[in-house]
Design an enzyme around this catalytic site. Structure first.
Site, PDB file in Angstrom:
ATOM      1  N   GLY A 189     -29.878  18.387   3.039  1.00 40.90           N
ATOM      2  CA  GLY A 189     -30.730  18.136   1.879  1.00 40.90           C
ATOM      3  C   GLY A 189     -32.210  17.974   2.178  1.00 40.90           C
ATOM      4  O   GLY A 189     -32.951  17.417   1.365  1.00 40.90           O
ATOM      5  N   ASN A 220     -34.542  20.301   2.280  1.00 41.19           N
ATOM      6  CA  ASN A 220     -35.342  21.065   1.313  1.00 41.19           C
ATOM      7  C   ASN A 220     -35.346  20.385  -0.050  1.00 41.19           C
ATOM      8  O   ASN A 220     -36.366  20.374  -0.743  1.00 41.19           O
ATOM      9  CB  ASN A 220     -34.831  22.505   1.211  1.00 41.19           C
ATOM     10  N   MET A 262     -24.568  26.530   0.450  1.00 40.03           N
ATOM     11  CA  MET A 262     -24.029  27.525   1.372  1.00 40.03           C
ATOM     12  C   MET A 262     -22.857  28.322   0.811  1.00 40.03           C
ATOM     13  O   MET A 262     -22.172  29.017   1.540  1.00 40.03           O
ATOM     14  CB  MET A 262     -23.627  26.846   2.690  1.00 40.03           C
ATOM     15  N   ARG A 263     -22.669  28.237  -0.490  1.00 43.58           N
ATOM     16  CA  ARG A 263     -21.543  28.954  -1.079  1.00 43.58           C
ATOM     17  C   ARG A 263     -22.052  30.207  -1.784  1.00 43.58           C
ATOM     18  O   ARG A 263     -23.065  30.164  -2.487  1.00 43.58           O
ATOM     19  CB  ARG A 263     -20.892  28.022  -2.097  1.00 43.58           C
ATOM     20  N   HIS A 270     -34.399  30.775   2.233  1.00 42.69           N
ATOM     21  CA  HIS A 270     -33.582  31.357   3.299  1.00 42.69           C
ATOM     22  C   HIS A 270     -34.354  31.323   4.611  1.00 42.69           C
ATOM     23  O   HIS A 270     -35.544  31.658   4.641  1.00 42.69           O
ATOM     24  CB  HIS A 270     -33.208  32.806   2.936  1.00 42.69           C
ATOM     25  N   THR A 302     -30.198  37.382  -6.627  1.00 40.55           N
ATOM     26  CA  THR A 302     -29.544  38.479  -7.330  1.00 40.55           C
ATOM     27  C   THR A 302     -28.151  38.640  -6.719  1.00 40.55           C
ATOM     28  O   THR A 302     -27.865  38.029  -5.690  1.00 40.55           O
ATOM     29  CB  THR A 302     -30.350  39.792  -7.173  1.00 40.55           C
ATOM     30  N   ASP A 312     -28.937  37.281  -0.459  1.00 37.90           N
ATOM     31  CA  ASP A 312     -30.177  37.225   0.326  1.00 37.90           C
ATOM     32  C   ASP A 312     -31.046  38.477   0.194  1.00 37.90           C
ATOM     33  O   ASP A 312     -31.736  38.860   1.147  1.00 37.90           O
ATOM     34  CB  ASP A 312     -29.861  36.957   1.821  1.00 37.90           C
ATOM     35  N   GLU A 318     -40.298  25.991   5.531  1.00 37.01           N
ATOM     36  CA  GLU A 318     -39.482  25.974   4.303  1.00 37.01           C
ATOM     37  C   GLU A 318     -39.944  24.842   3.400  1.00 37.01           C
ATOM     38  O   GLU A 318     -40.077  25.006   2.181  1.00 37.01           O
ATOM     39  CB  GLU A 318     -37.990  25.785   4.644  1.00 37.01           C
TER      40      GLU A 318
HETATM   41  C1  GAR Z   1     -32.126  25.539   5.400  1.00 34.62           C
HETATM   42  O1  GAR Z   1     -32.658  26.013   6.599  1.00 34.62           O
HETATM   43  C2  GAR Z   1     -31.972  26.664   4.408  1.00 34.62           C
HETATM   44  O2  GAR Z   1     -32.962  27.632   4.506  1.00 34.62           O
HETATM   45  C3  GAR Z   1     -30.635  27.229   4.827  1.00 34.62           C
HETATM   46  O3  GAR Z   1     -29.845  26.122   5.136  1.00 34.62           O
HETATM   47  C4  GAR Z   1     -30.688  25.064   5.590  1.00 34.62           C
HETATM   48  C5  GAR Z   1     -30.379  23.861   4.738  1.00 34.62           C
HETATM   49  O4  GAR Z   1     -31.071  22.742   5.192  1.00 34.62           O
HETATM   50  N1  GAR Z   1     -30.088  28.015   3.773  1.00 34.62           N
HETATM   51  C6  GAR Z   1     -29.394  29.130   3.980  1.00 34.62           C
HETATM   52  O5  GAR Z   1     -29.131  29.563   5.087  1.00 34.62           O
HETATM   53  C7  GAR Z   1     -28.940  29.824   2.724  1.00 34.62           C
HETATM   54  N2  GAR Z   1     -28.679  31.198   2.975  1.00 34.62           N
HETATM   55  P1  GAR Z   1     -31.308  21.504   4.229  1.00 34.62           P
HETATM   56  O6  GAR Z   1     -29.939  21.112   3.671  1.00 34.62           O
HETATM   57  O7  GAR Z   1     -31.850  20.455   5.147  1.00 34.62           O
HETATM   58  O8  GAR Z   1     -32.265  21.920   3.165  1.00 34.62           O
END
Ligand code: GAR
Length: 212
Positions: free
Chosen positions: A12, A14, A86-87, A105, A137, A141, A170
């Site tokens: 979490g 982000n 991630m789903r 991403h 979409t 990705d 990010e």
């Molecule tokens: C982040 O690096 C995000 O970009 C990636 O998962 C991580 C989550 O971290 N997302 C993906 O790979 C989606 N395709 P967080 O839970 O600390 O935000």
């Protein structure tokens, strides 16, 4: 004021960056597909409403997507932000929220869609890596790109050191993209996103750098 629903699956960070950016938006809820997502505790600490929808309770993917959509729609959000969610979401779900579903991403898309982006970048010896915020979409990705940030890949980088530097970026660009959306500054046509009043300074990133 426009409102936002954030979807998470894990740490979490982000989501926390979105919260701490104090965006001109009301965060209506944080929804996780994992009961043990650490981000849920962070969201609660900030006093936000949280919901858990566990896919293991649904035998069909479509059934999960339907309940997720119903849960989201109850909040009537203007935007849904996937923050480490991630789903993979089905086409029906994604099309329902066209132009209202954003993702961050950890690669410079269209390079390295999917998982393991940092290890793949290191294995291929790329010198510049980074992250992307895009509209979602049906093709995973590959949606219209809103903003990207690039970092140099350093000679002694490990997956962890590279991931840390990309993650910092990010946390910079995701809140910015959401802010632009909330301010009505994003125009989506076909596969392109126009950002009104964006800073375009023609900067160039070399890696390794060049002598002046
Ligand atoms: C982040 O690096 C995000 O970009 C990636 O998962 C991580 C989550 O971290 N997302 C993906 O790979 C989606 N395709 P967080 O839970 O600390 O935000």
């Amino acid at each position: 004021m426009k409102s936002l629903v954030i979807l998470i699956s894990g740490r979490g960070s982000n989501m926390q960056a979105l919260i701490e950016a104090r965006l001109p938006t009301r965060i209506a809820a944080v929804i996780s597909d994992r009961p043990d997502a650490a981000g849920l505790e962070i969201a609660k600490m900030y006093g936000f409403e949280t919901k858990v929808l566990d896919p293991r309770s649904y035998s069909l993917r479509e059934a999960f997507d339907t309940v997720l959509a119903e849960t989201i729609d109850a909040y009537e959000p203007d935007l849904i932000a996937l923050a480490g969610f991630m789903r993979i979401l089905g086409d029906g779900f994604v099309n329902r929220y066209r132009g209202k579903l954003m993702n961050v991403h950890p690669s410079l898309l269209p390079a390295y869609p999917g998982l393991g982006t940092h290890s793949r970048a290191l294995r291929e010896g790329v010198k510049i890596h980074g992250c992307t915020v895009h509209f979602v979409t049906p093709r995973v990705d590959h949606g219209p790109i809103i903003i990207q940030s690039a970092v140099q890949v350093l000679p002694d980088d490990t997956e962890e050191t590279l991931a840390t530097r990309v993650l910092q970026q990010e946390h910079r660009i995701y809140p910015e993209a959401v802010r632009w959306f909330m301010e009505g500054r994003l125009k989506l046509s076909d596969n392109r996103v126009e950002v009104s009043n964006a800073v375009i300074n023609g900067s160039v990133l070399f890696s390794p750098g060049l002598h002046q």
